[in-house]
Design an enzyme around this catalytic site. Structure first.
Site, mmCIF file in Angstrom:
data_model
loop_
_atom_site.group_PDB
_atom_site.id
_atom_site.type_symbol
_atom_site.label_atom_id
_atom_site.label_comp_id
_atom_site.label_asym_id
_atom_site.label_seq_id
_atom_site.Cartn_x
_atom_site.Cartn_y
_atom_site.Cartn_z
ATOM 1 N N TYR A 24 -1.783 10.981 0.991
ATOM 2 C CA TYR A 24 -2.077 10.934 -0.297
ATOM 3 C C TYR A 24 -2.195 12.029 -1.086
ATOM 4 C CZ TYR A 24 -3.945 6.072 0.526
ATOM 5 O OH TYR A 24 -4.356 4.674 0.665
ATOM 6 N N ASP A 58 0.643 -1.185 0.124
ATOM 7 C CA ASP A 58 -0.063 0.048 -0.055
ATOM 8 C C ASP A 58 0.800 1.327 -0.107
ATOM 9 O OD1 ASP A 58 -3.047 0.873 0.085
ATOM 10 O OD2 ASP A 58 -1.948 2.117 1.697
ATOM 11 N N HIS A 101 -5.246 -7.547 0.462
ATOM 12 C CA HIS A 101 -4.822 -6.270 0.532
ATOM 13 C C HIS A 101 -3.734 -6.248 1.971
ATOM 14 C CE1 HIS A 101 -3.568 -1.936 -0.359
ATOM 15 N NE2 HIS A 101 -4.027 -1.884 0.915
#
Length: 399
Positions: free
Chosen positions: A319, A185, A376
């Site tokens: 992000y 990630d 994930h």
């Protein structure tokens, strides 16, 4: 107290100590939640389902015990140290085996060091977990800036490349002059950047998310059935699973108000990440059937850490930082990765990358494997399998 050069590089022991008042405030806020009506569909296509989040909230307020998670963290050696003006929290577990290979592992969002705790034993003491002494690691698990118990950056510029530089400083400060790195990630972006920066001492990296595929999907092979399936998964993610990504990459402050004020809103935002992990987490709460290590308590350990540290907004900004960095670098080819690369594809990952894709991104790929379970949150969900993969991947660089 002013910071001196000596205190800035000091490594300080860290102990988690959350007040009873903070836990009581959390329970009060959960109990006061104002609920929407039930979604109008039978799947997650409108978002986190009401039954799932109400089961989570009910368990959270009545049965969940944060003190168990706190004790688990405090049983491990934890530290903080200032790097580039930010206090970095990290867990540092040395192996009982001689010649252990130092490994720095980076978590992602909506994860934390919590998602890596179950691999500490298998990686540092493999003989106690069915492995070999020669596969042992000294383990460093830092909390990303703005996440968990690390400090929040007070200026912009903390993109994955800057975090990568900080991690190299951390490993040097710990006395490691030869080490490897791993990430998934957000952690995969940091680890990728480390591989491209090539800091002195880094001898190899391992990844379990091919983040580059988001940017270069049109340049990746699409001939085999597996390659086409990966492209379809990527297209589905961009079409219907990209909401959290886009919001945090463009307006992290806006969502931050809900994340800091309403624990159930924060939990729902964190659950609405990817289809595979969502349904696994939902099963743990609604059906009482956890998948692998994704139990109700483990899931809430991670969510509660975000709440108690107040890092919903600051973690979302990572992000925005990544998006800004990509914009500044648009049109520029990134430096090549010069160190050996290992890659493992877990079937439930957002992008189940085939070997050809990993080879297209990493010319120095020396290890690739596609396993039969896990998604994930691979280290969290399948810690033994994940540990086996790291042992196998990094055998190629040990000596």
């Amino acid at each position: 107290m002013s910071t001196t050069a000596e205190t800035a590089t000091e490594i300080r022991p860290f102990h988690v100590d959350i007040s009873d008042a903070a836990l009581e405030d959390l329970r009060r806020r959960i109990a006061a939640t104002r609920w929407p009506s039930r979604e109008l569909v039978t799947d997650r296509s409108q978002g986190v389902q009401l039954a799932t989040i109400q089961e989570l909230a009910g368990y959270w307020v009545s049965d969940y015990d944060w003190r168990k998670a706190e004790a688990k963290l405090n049983a491990l050696p934890q530290f903080t140290t200032e790097i580039d003006g930010v206090d970095i929290h990290f867990i540092h577990v040395k192996s009982p085996h001689a010649d252990a290979l130092p490994l720095i592992m980076t978590h992602g969002w909506p994860g934390s060091v919590i998602e890596l705790l179950e691999v500490v034993g298998p990686l540092t003491d493999p003989t106690a977990h069915g492995g070999r002494a020669e596969d042992a690691f000294d383990l460093v698990l830092p909390s990303l800036p703005g996440y968990g118990f690390s400090g929040e950056p007070t200026e912009i510029g903390w993109d994955p490349g800057r975090v990568a530089l900080a991690w190299a400083k951390l490993m040097h400060r710990l006395g490691y002059n030869r080490y490897v790195a791993q990430g998934g990630d957000v952690g995969s972006a940091v680890t990728d950047a480390m591989g491209r920066q090539g800091p002195e001492g880094l001898i190899g990296i391992h990844l379990n998310l091919l983040g580059a595929a988001l940017a270069i999907a049109d340049k990746l092979p699409a001939e085999s059935e597996q390659e086409r399936a990966a492209l379809d998964a990527l297209a589905t993610f961009k079409a219907s699973g990209f909401g959290y990504f886009l919001e945090q990459a463009t307006r992290p402050q806006t969502i931050g108000y809900a994340l800091l004020d309403a624990p159930v809103a924060m939990a729902a935002w964190m659950l609405d990440h990817d289809t595979d992990s969502y349904y696994k987490i939902s099963s743990a709460f609604v059906d009482g059937k956890p998948v692998g290590n994704l139990t109700r308590d483990h899931i809430l350990d991670n969510i509660t850490l975000y709440w108690l540290t107040g890092t919903g907004a600051s973690s979302a900004r990572s992000y925005w930082e990544s998006g800004r960095a990509q914009g500044l670098a648009a049109g520029q080819a990134p430096p090549a990765v010069s160190v050996p690369v290992g890659f493992t594809t877990f079937p439930g990952e957002i992008i189940p990358a085939p070997r050809s894709w990993a080879e297209a991104v990493y010319s120095t790929l020396v290890y690739f494997n596609q396993v039969d379970r896990g998604g994930h949150f691979a280290a969290w969900e399948e810690p033994d399998l994940f540990s086996d993969e790291l042992r196998a991947a990094f055998r190629t660089v040990r000596r």
